[in-house]
Scaffold this active site. Structure first.
Site, PDB file in Angstrom:
ATOM      1  N   PHE A 100       0.826  -1.211   0.000  1.00 39.62           N
ATOM      2  CA  PHE A 100       0.000   0.000   0.000  1.00 39.62           C
ATOM      3  C   PHE A 100       0.862   1.263   0.000  1.00 39.62           C
ATOM      4  O   PHE A 100       1.835   1.351   0.752  1.00 39.62           O
ATOM      5  CB  PHE A 100      -0.904  -0.037   1.244  1.00 39.62           C
ATOM      6  CG  PHE A 100      -1.885   1.100   1.357  1.00 39.62           C
ATOM      7  CD1 PHE A 100      -3.079   1.074   0.661  1.00 39.62           C
ATOM      8  CD2 PHE A 100      -1.616   2.186   2.191  1.00 39.62           C
ATOM      9  CE1 PHE A 100      -3.997   2.120   0.776  1.00 39.62           C
ATOM     10  CE2 PHE A 100      -2.530   3.232   2.320  1.00 39.62           C
ATOM     11  CZ  PHE A 100      -3.721   3.187   1.612  1.00 39.62           C
ATOM     12  N   ASN A 197      -4.080   1.759  10.354  1.00 38.76           N
ATOM     13  CA  ASN A 197      -4.828   2.253   9.202  1.00 38.76           C
ATOM     14  C   ASN A 197      -5.248   0.995   8.445  1.00 38.76           C
ATOM     15  O   ASN A 197      -4.532   0.532   7.565  1.00 38.76           O
ATOM     16  CB  ASN A 197      -3.948   3.148   8.322  1.00 38.76           C
ATOM     17  CG  ASN A 197      -4.634   3.471   7.000  1.00 38.76           C
ATOM     18  OD1 ASN A 197      -5.857   3.378   6.878  1.00 38.76           O
ATOM     19  ND2 ASN A 197      -3.845   3.815   5.989  1.00 38.76           N
ATOM     20  N   PRO A 198      -6.386   0.424   8.822  1.00 37.36           N
ATOM     21  CA  PRO A 198      -6.764  -0.867   8.246  1.00 37.36           C
ATOM     22  C   PRO A 198      -7.432  -0.721   6.878  1.00 37.36           C
ATOM     23  O   PRO A 198      -7.726   0.402   6.454  1.00 37.36           O
ATOM     24  CB  PRO A 198      -7.770  -1.400   9.273  1.00 37.36           C
ATOM     25  CG  PRO A 198      -8.394  -0.189   9.844  1.00 37.36           C
ATOM     26  CD  PRO A 198      -7.353   0.902   9.808  1.00 37.36           C
TER      27      PRO A 198
HETATM   28  N1  SAM Z   1      -0.243   1.281   7.725  1.00 35.57           N
HETATM   29  C1  SAM Z   1       0.079   1.422   6.330  1.00 35.57           C
HETATM   30  C2  SAM Z   1      -0.233   2.843   5.884  1.00 35.57           C
HETATM   31  O1  SAM Z   1      -0.960   3.539   6.575  1.00 35.57           O
HETATM   32  O2  SAM Z   1       0.267   3.244   4.828  1.00 35.57           O
HETATM   33  C3  SAM Z   1      -0.682   0.414   5.450  1.00 35.57           C
HETATM   34  C4  SAM Z   1      -2.174   0.576   5.493  1.00 35.57           C
HETATM   35  S1  SAM Z   1      -3.074  -0.428   4.344  1.00 35.57           S
HETATM   36  C5  SAM Z   1      -4.529   0.534   4.157  1.00 35.57           C
HETATM   37  C6  SAM Z   1      -3.635  -1.800   5.338  1.00 35.57           C
HETATM   38  C7  SAM Z   1      -2.583  -2.878   5.626  1.00 35.57           C
HETATM   39  O3  SAM Z   1      -3.167  -3.856   6.511  1.00 35.57           O
HETATM   40  C8  SAM Z   1      -2.086  -3.653   4.411  1.00 35.57           C
HETATM   41  O4  SAM Z   1      -0.688  -3.656   4.423  1.00 35.57           O
HETATM   42  C9  SAM Z   1      -2.658  -5.075   4.597  1.00 35.57           C
HETATM   43  O5  SAM Z   1      -1.820  -6.079   4.078  1.00 35.57           O
HETATM   44  C10 SAM Z   1      -2.777  -5.172   6.104  1.00 35.57           C
HETATM   45  N2  SAM Z   1      -3.839  -6.040   6.646  1.00 35.57           N
HETATM   46  C11 SAM Z   1      -5.075  -6.267   6.157  1.00 35.57           C
HETATM   47  N3  SAM Z   1      -5.768  -7.064   7.005  1.00 35.57           N
HETATM   48  C12 SAM Z   1      -4.950  -7.321   8.060  1.00 35.57           C
HETATM   49  C13 SAM Z   1      -5.091  -8.084   9.274  1.00 35.57           C
HETATM   50  N4  SAM Z   1      -6.218  -8.724   9.568  1.00 35.57           N
HETATM   51  N5  SAM Z   1      -4.033  -8.125  10.122  1.00 35.57           N
HETATM   52  C14 SAM Z   1      -2.884  -7.487   9.841  1.00 35.57           C
HETATM   53  N6  SAM Z   1      -2.695  -6.769   8.715  1.00 35.57           N
HETATM   54  C15 SAM Z   1      -3.711  -6.679   7.843  1.00 35.57           C
HETATM   55  N1  GLN Z   2      -7.773   6.066   1.543  1.00 31.51           N
HETATM   56  C1  GLN Z   2      -7.556   4.851   0.795  1.00 31.51           C
HETATM   57  C2  GLN Z   2      -7.997   5.021  -0.633  1.00 31.51           C
HETATM   58  O1  GLN Z   2      -7.449   5.856  -1.271  1.00 31.51           O
HETATM   59  C3  GLN Z   2      -8.151   3.661   1.503  1.00 31.51           C
HETATM   60  C4  GLN Z   2      -7.308   3.383   2.670  1.00 31.51           C
HETATM   61  C5  GLN Z   2      -7.721   2.273   3.530  1.00 31.51           C
HETATM   62  O2  GLN Z   2      -8.537   1.403   3.196  1.00 31.51           O
HETATM   63  N2  GLN Z   2      -7.163   2.278   4.659  1.00 31.51           N
HETATM   64  O3  GLN Z   2      -8.840   4.347  -1.176  1.00 31.51           O
END
Ligand code: SAM
Ligand code: GLN
Length: 282
Positions: A100, A197-198
């Site tokens: 991401f 940030n899920p």
């Molecule tokens: N924290 C980073 C940021 O803010 O740029 C990445 C955020 S991204 C929206 C969500 C991340 O959560 C991804 O890297 C994904 O692989 C991970 N992820 C999704 N479900 C998860 C879970 N159940 N447990 C741990 N990680 C998870």
């Molecule tokens: N803000 C993200 C987007 O551009 C979504 C991020 C997230 O799911 N945490 O779609």
């Protein structure tokens, strides 16, 4: 005499290439000129100011490489996967395909987390779904806390570890592969604060072409986008802990029903963007 357009490297001709690039990039971005300059500076390995000052003399091969990247980008490939980094909280974080790309709203989550860490004297934080590691690495670097980070993606585990080393916090940032806080079950009691940030996008939501090139597990949170929150708050006893999470723009109301003691904080654009649960005893 050789016609001017056949002499690559003259200032005028470079600008003709940049203008051509801008006309392609308009299809995918609102900042085509900035992106064109960033792509050219990437190829030439110079700062974009040097281009603006007309201090570059690219070869025909370099200009062709530049146009190839412009085409790739204008077909919807994300800019930051090409550049290989994304600026976050003033630091150039490594990013690569499969992970991401950090967003600016998450910088505000880091600011709020730093305030809470200061206010409560927090020493140990968990960063769930760390991705490139941006949240956890910034907290380790700017607040000196110990961070337990998790992610379900191998690529994210690898990239976040590299970023921790890059910014000198490898002795404070520990990342393991797995869901939620499962990889740190043995350390669970140490954790005073959870940040995340899920993935919160609703399954089937229409996203920009470049966003669709990012990993789906980072974006989609089930049919209503709320799967992650529902599972997380069901799984763990959060007594004594503080939880700060990013949420989607229109999710506060529904999340308030799922987590009745949650507070919702606005971001700088005025949208409810963060969920805060404070279950500290004092
Ligand atoms: N924290 C980073 C940021 O803010 O740029 C990445 C955020 S991204 C929206 C969500 C991340 O959560 C991804 O890297 C994904 O692989 C991970 N992820 C999704 N479900 C998860 C879970 N159940 N447990 C741990 N990680 C998870
Ligand atoms: N803000 C993200 C987007 O551009 C979504 C991020 C997230 O799911 N945490 O779609």
């Amino acid at each position: 005499m050789v016609p001017r357009e056949d002499v690559p490297g003259t200032e005028g001709e470079v600008w003709d290439w940049i203008k051509k690039a801008v006309s392609f990039l308009k299809a995918v971005t609102d900042s085509p000129t900035t992106e064109a300059l960033l792509l050219l500076s990437h190829v030439l390995r110079v700062r974009k100011e040097k281009i603006l000052l007309g201090l570059i003399h690219p070869s025909r091969e370099e200009l062709e490489e530049f146009m190839a990247l412009v085409k790739k980008r204008s077909e919807g490939y994300p800019l930051h996967y090409i550049l290989g980094f994304k600026e976050f909280f003033g630091l150039p974080f490594l990013v690569e395909e499969g992970v991401f790309i950090p967003r600016p709203e998450t910088e505000e989550l880091v600011e709020k987390a730093l305030e809470l860490i200061g206010e409560y004297g927090v020493k140990v934080v968990a960063d769930v779904g760390t991705g490139t590691g941006v949240i956890g690495v910034c907290l380790a670097k700017f607040a000196g806390v110990k961070v337990y980070a998790t992610d379900v993606s191998d690529k994210a585990v690898m990239v976040s570890r590299k970023n921790a080393e890059r910014f000198g916090v490898e002795d404070k940032f520990f990342v393991r592969k797995g869901e939620f806080l499962e990889p740190f079950k043995d350390e669970y009691d140490e954790i005073e604060m959870v940040v995340s940030n899920p993935p919160y996008v609703r399954e089937g939501a229409k996203l920009a072409v470049d966003v669709m090139r990012e990993p789906p597990e980072a974006l989609f949170g089930g049919p209503d986008g709320l799967e992650f929150y529902k599972k997380f708050f069901q799984l763990y006893d959060l007594n004594g802990k503080v939880v700060l999470m990013e949420i989607g723009e229109y999710q506060a109301e529904e999340l308030g029903r799922i987590v009745p003691d949650a507070q919702f904080l606005k971001d700088s654009s005025g949208a409810y963007r963060f969920l805060l649960v404070n279950r500290r005893s004092s």
